[in-house]
Design an enzyme around this catalytic site. Structure first.
Site, short mmCIF file in Angstrom:
data_model
loop_
_atom_site.label_atom_id
_atom_site.label_comp_id
_atom_site.label_asym_id
_atom_site.label_seq_id
_atom_site.Cartn_x
_atom_site.Cartn_y
_atom_site.Cartn_z
CB SER A 136 -28.68 11.33 43.24
OG SER A 136 -27.92 12.46 42.92
CE LYS A 162 -29.85 15.10 44.36
NZ LYS A 162 -29.80 15.29 45.82
CG LEU A 163 -31.82 15.11 35.77
CD1 LEU A 163 -32.08 15.86 34.46
CD2 LEU A 163 -31.18 13.75 35.50
CE LYS A 164 -25.86 15.48 43.08
NZ LYS A 164 -25.95 16.29 44.32
CG ASP A 190 -28.47 18.72 44.51
OD1 ASP A 190 -28.26 19.91 44.80
OD2 ASP A 190 -28.07 17.76 45.21
CG ASN A 192 -24.43 19.49 45.03
OD1 ASN A 192 -24.72 18.68 44.16
ND2 ASN A 192 -24.61 19.23 46.32
CD GLU A 215 -30.81 18.48 46.82
OE1 GLU A 215 -31.38 17.74 46.00
OE2 GLU A 215 -30.04 18.04 47.68
CG ASP A 240 -28.22 19.16 50.53
OD1 ASP A 240 -27.88 19.00 51.72
OD2 ASP A 240 -27.78 18.44 49.62
CE LYS A 264 -27.66 15.32 51.28
NZ LYS A 264 -26.65 16.08 50.51
N GLY A 292 -29.17 11.88 50.63
CA GLY A 292 -28.22 10.77 50.65
C GLY A 292 -26.80 11.28 50.52
#
Ligand code: SMG
Ligand code: MG
Length: 370
Positions: A136, A162-164, A190, A192, A215, A240, A264, A292
């Protein structure tokens, strides 16, 4: 199993490099560990995945410590003898607090497995001896810094990136990283919860870059928004934060809001619930992967056993210990070899504590008798 004592131990670990997501930047990780000692003197550990502040989810380290000592532990005490598989049921009357409950169940599971001399991988019955490792990658101050970091992870052999992302840091970074890593390497993003239903047309631009998934683009409680997005774009929508239980997973799948699920264990109340969600997804043909929470070698060891189950068809966020920490609290830290991480096979969760280092980074310890 009869537990004699619980230990609530807080530790502080510096990150090797700051980790920025759409909800904030972390430079260190404060973690609550739970040591569970049985009547026979066997010790198991659980690692709580809650962060210091309630930014990823409503739980946070100090709150978790309070709920465990004031509400959860007394329920276990009242119950007397129990097995790890009973913990979720015993704690069910207390609403929410999935991460606190998961950490307690994890400690009980580790202690139980150690006393039986079997390991978690065997108990779960996963067929793989190693699992693919994804990394990540946070949000950077510049594209150059991002590309340098990604190249480093490619050189480390990670199986996927995985890129934020967040508004203002999405299409362009994805385009340039895709150019850098080539068409064959797995790439996903992702958010968030950083986007809204108004961003559907914007997010459709990601379809060009052959992503494995996007995500949690929308709010935690926005299942219908995720369904609409899933219908509007080609990139598979993965949940998620939205999935905190088996029932929520069932609902999200039923309405088409979850084309993929990031499992998770901490977020769903424990490893045993995580296995049930895995089984549910497998029955519905929904791919899953293991998320994670910047775990130490304790949590990562357990995540490996989970990710070895057949339904985990995408690489998990199970990066090497050194991706976040210069030294781990275990003597057998997770390493990535050829894009894979070996599933531990020693009794319990399969880690071996580095007691001296653990002591040196401990900031507080509280004991609770049962
Ligand atoms: O443990 O490798 C890891 C980090 C994976 O990005 C990761 N986790 O939303 O999936 C997620 C985040 C939650 C923690 S961000 C501080
Ligand atoms: Mg996520």
């Amino acid at each position: 199993m009869k537990l004699a004592q619980l230990e609530l131990r807080r530790i502080h670990l510096e990150l090797v490099t700051p980790f920025r997501t759409s909800f904030g930047e972390q430079t260190a990780r404060e973690i609550l560990l739970i040591g569970a000692t049985t009547d026979d003197g066997i010790v198991g550990w659980g690692e709580c995945v809650a962060m210091s502040e309630p930014l990823y989810s409503p739980e946070f380290v100090s709150g978790v410590e309070t709920v465990i000592s004031e509400f959860l532990t007394p329920r276990l005490t009242q119950h007397g003898e129990f097995s790890a598989a009973d913990v979720a049921h015993i704690l069910k009357p207390i609403k929410g607090h999935q991460m606190a409950k998961a950490a307690l169940e994890m400690a009980a599971l580790d202690a139980e497995l150690r006393s039986q001399e079997i390991n978690l991988h065997t108990r779960f019955g996963g067929s793989r001896a190693s699992v693919p490792s994804g990394v990540s990658v946070g949000i950077f101050a510049s594209i150059d810094a991002l590309l340098t970091a990604v190249q480093g992870y490619v050189d480390d052999g990670y199986a996927r990136i995985k890129l934020k992302v967040e508004p203002g840091w999405d299409i362009e970074p994805v385009r340039l990283v895709r150019d850098l890593i080539g068409p064959d390497m797995g790439l996903q993003v992702d958010a968030n919860t950083a986007y809204t239903r108004q961003d559907i047309d914007h997010l459709r631009q990601l379809d060009e870059y052959d992503l494995l998934l996007i995500e949690q683009p929308l709010d935690t409680d926005d299942l219908l928004g995720h369904r609409d997005l899933a219908q509007a774009i080609e990139t598979p929508v993965c949940l998620d934060e939205s999935i905190e239980s088996f029932t929520q997973a069932e609902d999200a799948i039923a309405i088409g809001a979850a084309e993929i699920i990031n499992i998770k264990p901490g977020r769903v109340g424990g490893y045993l619930e995580a296995v049930r969600i895995h089984d549910l997804c497998a029955a519905h043909g929904i791919p899953v992967w293991c998320g994670g929470m910047l775990e130490t070698g304790i949590g990562r060891a357990a995540n490996c056993a989970l990710a070895a189950l057949d339904g985990f068809v995408l690489p998990g966020d199970i990066s090497a210990s050194r991706r976040f920490y210069s030294r781990d609290i275990v003597q057998n830290p997770i390493e990535v070899v050829g894009g894979e991480v070996a599933v531990p096979s020693a009794p319990g969760l399969g880690y071996d504590l580095d007691v001296d280092f653990l002591e040196s980074i401990t900031t507080s310890v509280h004991h609770l008798s049962l």
